[in-house]
Design an enzyme around this catalytic site. Structure first.
Site, PDB file in Angstrom:
ATOM      1  N   HIS A 143       0.833  -1.207   0.000  1.00  0.00           N
ATOM      2  CA  HIS A 143       0.000   0.000   0.000  1.00  0.00           C
ATOM      3  C   HIS A 143       0.862   1.249   0.000  1.00  0.00           C
ATOM      4  O   HIS A 143       2.078   1.198   0.166  1.00  0.00           O
ATOM      5  CB  HIS A 143      -0.941   0.001   1.212  1.00  0.00           C
ATOM      6  CG  HIS A 143      -0.242   0.017   2.532  1.00  0.00           C
ATOM      7  ND1 HIS A 143       0.295   1.164   3.085  1.00  0.00           N
ATOM      8  CD2 HIS A 143       0.026  -0.985   3.412  1.00  0.00           C
ATOM      9  CE1 HIS A 143       0.843   0.883   4.250  1.00  0.00           C
ATOM     10  NE2 HIS A 143       0.701  -0.433   4.471  1.00  0.00           N
ATOM     11  N   CYS A 159       3.235  -4.876   6.586  1.00  0.00           N
ATOM     12  CA  CYS A 159       2.949  -4.521   5.197  1.00  0.00           C
ATOM     13  C   CYS A 159       4.183  -3.963   4.498  1.00  0.00           C
ATOM     14  O   CYS A 159       5.160  -3.587   5.122  1.00  0.00           O
ATOM     15  CB  CYS A 159       1.835  -3.485   5.141  1.00  0.00           C
ATOM     16  SG  CYS A 159       0.241  -4.096   5.723  1.00  0.00           S
TER      17      CYS A 159
END
Length: 183
Positions: A143, A159
């Protein structure tokens, strides 16, 4: 013609002479915000390119992308998980993509930070930035981020983060089903 040597000229000359010696003698500095962009070969990670391939290299803090026919290879600087315990490694794939994703803290984040609240998609303080690509591992994503200080650093809870403009570029060229490997 006589040269006039004053204190300022003497000090500047001495400093200029000593500088190269100081640079040569300086100890190696381990910086927290650095990526070493070493090219990867998709064949070292996958049998075929399939719909495309991504390698997230947590050591060099870089994401490598190849399109389906191998004619487009790109490298992006990333943020990576803060610790090895937060780092999941192995093979996965992109299962969903979202522009303006909303963010909800995970259970482990809520244990550590009970005051954290969900953030709506498109909010300027959204930890997921402007775009998110979801992996088939729950709660693991590639992301964007609004906090550009995180790129090149071990700063995430698992992440892989990219600059918002870079995740938008990658998002546009990455189909659902793209194979991913985290190393």
């Amino acid at each position: 013609m006589a040269h006039h040597l004053n204190r300022r000229a003497l000090l500047l000359g001495a400093a200029a002479t000593a500088l190269p010696l100081q640079v040569l003698a300086a100890p190696s500095i381990n910086r927290a915000n650095i990526s070493s962009f070493v090219s990867q070969d998709w064949r070292d990670h996958f049998e075929t390119l399939g719909q495309g391939a991504i390698v997230c290299d947590t050591a060099s803090r870089a994401l490598h992308f190849w399109n389906a026919d191998g004619t487009d290879y790109r490298i992006y600087p990333t943020s990576v998980p803060r610790t090895d315990e937060l780092t999941k490694r192995g093979y996965t794939s992109i299962v969903r993509k979202k522009v303006g994703p909303s963010w909800t803290p995970t259970a482990s984040q809520m244990e550590r930070f009970p005051d954290w609240e969900p953030v709506a998609g498109g909010a300027p303080d959204n930890p997921l930035g402007t775009h998110a690509m979801y992996l088939d591992w729950p709660a693991y994503l590639i992301h964007g981020t609004h906090d550009t200080r995180k790129i090149g650093r071990p700063s995430s809870d698992g992440c892989i983060g990219l600059y918002n403009e870079k995740i938008a570029e990658l998002f546009a060229i990455t189909p659902i089903g793209t194979q991913v490997r985290l190393i």
